[in-house]
Design an enzyme around this catalytic site. Structure first.
Site, PDB file in Angstrom:
ATOM      1  N   LYS A  34      25.123  -9.091 -36.580  1.00 55.16           N
ATOM      2  CA  LYS A  34      23.926  -9.952 -36.547  1.00 55.16           C
ATOM      3  C   LYS A  34      22.646  -9.250 -37.016  1.00 55.16           C
ATOM      4  O   LYS A  34      21.739  -9.897 -37.537  1.00 55.16           O
ATOM      5  CB  LYS A  34      23.705 -10.489 -35.132  1.00 55.16           C
ATOM      6  CG  LYS A  34      24.683 -11.579 -34.727  1.00 55.16           C
ATOM      7  CD  LYS A  34      24.300 -12.121 -33.348  1.00 55.16           C
ATOM      8  CE  LYS A  34      25.189 -13.284 -32.974  1.00 55.16           C
ATOM      9  NZ  LYS A  34      24.756 -13.912 -31.715  1.00 55.16           N
TER      10      LYS A  34
ATOM     11  N   ASP B 257      20.771 -19.330 -32.115  1.00 59.23           N
ATOM     12  CA  ASP B 257      21.158 -19.089 -30.715  1.00 59.23           C
ATOM     13  C   ASP B 257      20.078 -19.569 -29.741  1.00 59.23           C
ATOM     14  O   ASP B 257      20.374 -20.263 -28.769  1.00 59.23           O
ATOM     15  CB  ASP B 257      21.407 -17.590 -30.473  1.00 59.23           C
ATOM     16  CG  ASP B 257      22.764 -17.134 -30.984  1.00 59.23           C
ATOM     17  OD1 ASP B 257      23.694 -17.966 -31.058  1.00 59.23           O
ATOM     18  OD2 ASP B 257      22.904 -15.936 -31.315  1.00 59.23           O
TER      19      ASP B 257
HETATM   20  P1  NAP Z   1      24.359  -7.223 -25.172  1.00 54.77           P
HETATM   21  O1  NAP Z   1      23.382  -7.210 -26.282  1.00 54.77           O
HETATM   22  O2  NAP Z   1      25.422  -6.195 -25.091  1.00 54.77           O
HETATM   23  O3  NAP Z   1      23.508  -7.193 -23.782  1.00 54.77           O
HETATM   24  C1  NAP Z   1      24.164  -7.131 -22.541  1.00 54.77           C
HETATM   25  C2  NAP Z   1      23.145  -7.244 -21.400  1.00 54.77           C
HETATM   26  O4  NAP Z   1      23.880  -7.264 -20.173  1.00 54.77           O
HETATM   27  C3  NAP Z   1      22.186  -6.061 -21.311  1.00 54.77           C
HETATM   28  O5  NAP Z   1      20.973  -6.487 -20.768  1.00 54.77           O
HETATM   29  C4  NAP Z   1      22.929  -5.115 -20.323  1.00 54.77           C
HETATM   30  O6  NAP Z   1      22.058  -4.259 -19.634  1.00 54.77           O
HETATM   31  C5  NAP Z   1      23.495  -6.128 -19.360  1.00 54.77           C
HETATM   32  N1  NAP Z   1      24.702  -5.635 -18.684  1.00 54.77           N
HETATM   33  C6  NAP Z   1      25.952  -5.575 -19.186  1.00 54.77           C
HETATM   34  N2  NAP Z   1      26.802  -5.083 -18.268  1.00 54.77           N
HETATM   35  C7  NAP Z   1      26.065  -4.838 -17.146  1.00 54.77           C
HETATM   36  C8  NAP Z   1      26.366  -4.335 -15.854  1.00 54.77           C
HETATM   37  N3  NAP Z   1      27.609  -3.984 -15.503  1.00 54.77           N
HETATM   38  N4  NAP Z   1      25.357  -4.217 -14.959  1.00 54.77           N
HETATM   39  C9  NAP Z   1      24.089  -4.575 -15.285  1.00 54.77           C
HETATM   40  N5  NAP Z   1      23.744  -5.057 -16.497  1.00 54.77           N
HETATM   41  C10 NAP Z   1      24.707  -5.193 -17.424  1.00 54.77           C
HETATM   42  O7  NAP Z   1      25.151  -8.613 -25.112  1.00 54.77           O
HETATM   43  P2  NAP Z   1      24.630 -10.059 -25.592  1.00 54.77           P
HETATM   44  O8  NAP Z   1      25.072 -10.308 -26.973  1.00 54.77           O
HETATM   45  O9  NAP Z   1      23.194 -10.177 -25.242  1.00 54.77           O
HETATM   46  O10 NAP Z   1      25.511 -11.034 -24.665  1.00 54.77           O
HETATM   47  C11 NAP Z   1      25.268 -11.128 -23.284  1.00 54.77           C
HETATM   48  C12 NAP Z   1      26.049 -12.292 -22.669  1.00 54.77           C
HETATM   49  O11 NAP Z   1      25.625 -13.521 -23.229  1.00 54.77           O
HETATM   50  C13 NAP Z   1      27.564 -12.210 -22.880  1.00 54.77           C
HETATM   51  O12 NAP Z   1      28.194 -12.581 -21.681  1.00 54.77           O
HETATM   52  C14 NAP Z   1      27.820 -13.245 -23.948  1.00 54.77           C
HETATM   53  O13 NAP Z   1      29.107 -13.828 -23.838  1.00 54.77           O
HETATM   54  C15 NAP Z   1      26.757 -14.283 -23.630  1.00 54.77           C
HETATM   55  N6  NAP Z   1      26.393 -15.078 -24.815  1.00 54.77           N
HETATM   56  C16 NAP Z   1      26.619 -16.411 -24.769  1.00 54.77           C
HETATM   57  C17 NAP Z   1      26.304 -17.182 -25.855  1.00 54.77           C
HETATM   58  C18 NAP Z   1      26.552 -18.668 -25.805  1.00 54.77           C
HETATM   59  O14 NAP Z   1      26.596 -19.296 -26.877  1.00 54.77           O
HETATM   60  N7  NAP Z   1      26.676 -19.263 -24.639  1.00 54.77           N
HETATM   61  C19 NAP Z   1      25.737 -16.602 -27.014  1.00 54.77           C
HETATM   62  C20 NAP Z   1      25.514 -15.215 -27.017  1.00 54.77           C
HETATM   63  C21 NAP Z   1      25.849 -14.468 -25.907  1.00 54.77           C
HETATM   64  P3  NAP Z   1      21.577  -2.851 -20.298  1.00 54.77           P
HETATM   65  O15 NAP Z   1      20.434  -3.185 -21.219  1.00 54.77           O
HETATM   66  O16 NAP Z   1      21.150  -2.051 -19.135  1.00 54.77           O
HETATM   67  O17 NAP Z   1      22.766  -2.280 -21.014  1.00 54.77           O
END
Ligand code: NAP
Length: 283
Positions: A70, A106
């Site tokens: 992305k 998004d």
């Molecule tokens: P990302 O960029 O990897 O960000 C992950 C986030 O979650 C960060 O803030 C991370 O904190 C936090 N995190 C992960 N594991 C954690 C843990 N064990 N304890 C505390 N904080 C934790 O991922 P992303 O692309 O933003 O996606 C995040 C979520 O959104 C996923 O579940 C994804 O499936 C969902 N999503 C859904 C859609 C939809 O269409 N519904 C679209 C996109 C994403 P740190 O900054 O501290 O690492």
């Protein structure tokens, strides 16, 4: 049937084998009678530049972009929409007269689904957002541009929260919630959003917010759609809060991409039906 006139679109990601997008978009094309077809392409990071050249060479109408491309794809495109630029990521590319335009659907997909499903009035919202990753950026910038009152950010890594707060803070009052202050920050919030992956399959017993942080005046929104009802949403529903699952964001980001490629309104209900069928099969 695919013929020499069929317009091709698809998904660039790595991996892509579990993506719901091909089924969702092909159902939408069938419903609207458009001669389009959607396929998923597993593109290794080192092959991204060649794959983008392929959009031009093969005359694809456009593509969706997912993890891990992305951000990396942005310098390979001719123009980037202002919201995608602000978010710092592209999830949809449209090819027009050999030029490639990058968008991010998004955040708008999220907001469209949130408003439609909960009836929320955005400019009245005090938002607490858990997470500061890629999805959080898309959601936070779009909510800020739509005029929410304030955004509060809870995140494991304070540095990442600070970067997001600095950027979004140029549009709307934004602050970081320090450890131990989460419950107080949520107490006078009206919208609580989980943008972390906490609670996603297979870790369905995890929650980013213990039940005693929640209250019945909240709209609780979880970006996760696998499972459809996370522990966070189950506990929020039990105390009388309004809940919103991530499936609407997924469907609407796709619907907006469909509209950019085809110029016509997407059959959102059919798209949602197909995704729900798949999710209830796999959960
Ligand atoms: P990302 O960029 O990897 O960000 C992950 C986030 O979650 C960060 O803030 C991370 O904190 C936090 N995190 C992960 N594991 C954690 C843990 N064990 N304890 C505390 N904080 C934790 O991922 P992303 O692309 O933003 O996606 C995040 C979520 O959104 C996923 O579940 C994804 O499936 C969902 N999503 C859904 C859609 C939809 O269409 N519904 C679209 C996109 C994403 P740190 O900054 O501290 O690492």
């Amino acid at each position: 049937m695919i013929t020499s006139k069929t317009q091709l679109v698809g998904l660039f990601g790595h991996p892509v084998s579990h993506s719901q997008s091909p089924m969702m978009h092909n159902a939408a094309f069938a419903e609207t009678g458009l001669d389009f077809a959607y396929s998923a392409f597993d593109v290794e990071p080192e092959a991204l530049e060649d794959a983008v050249a392929g959009i031009r060479a093969l005359g694809l109408r456009g593509i969706n972009v997912t993890i891990p491309h992305k951000v990396a794809i942005m310098p390979m495109l001719d123009e980037i929409d202002p919201l995608a630029k602000r978010i710092g990521a592209v999830n949809t590319v449209v090819s027009k007269d050999g030029r490639l335009f990058g968008y991010n659907t998004d955040g708008m997909g999220y907001v469209r689904s949130l408003v439609e499903e909960t009836g929320i009035v955005l400019d009245k919202q005090i938002v607490t957002m858990m997470g500061a990753g890629g999805a959080a950026r898309a959601v936070a910038f779009t909510l800020a541009e739509k005029g929410v009152k304030e955004i509060r950010i809870i995140n494991r890594s304070r540095e990442r929260a600070a970067v997001l707060a600095d950027h979004v803070g140029t549009i709307v009052p934004t602050r970081i919630v320090e450890k131990g202050e989460e419950k107080d920050a949520i107490a006078d919030s009206s919208l609580l959003i989980n943008t972390t992956s906490i609670g996603m399959l297979p870790n369905v017993q995890d929650t980013p917010a213990p039940a005693d942080w929640l209250h019945s005046g909240l709209v609780v929104s979880d970006l996760i759609y696998n499972p459809l009802e996370t522990r966070l949403l189950r506990e929020a529903k039990a105390i009388g809060a309004t809940v919103h699952s991530g499936v609407g964001m997924f469907v609407n980001q796709g619907a907006l991409a469909f509209e950019l490629w085809t110029g016509i309104a997407a059959p959102t209900e059919v798209m949602r039906e197909v995704v729900l069928q798949q999710l209830t099969k796999t959960v």
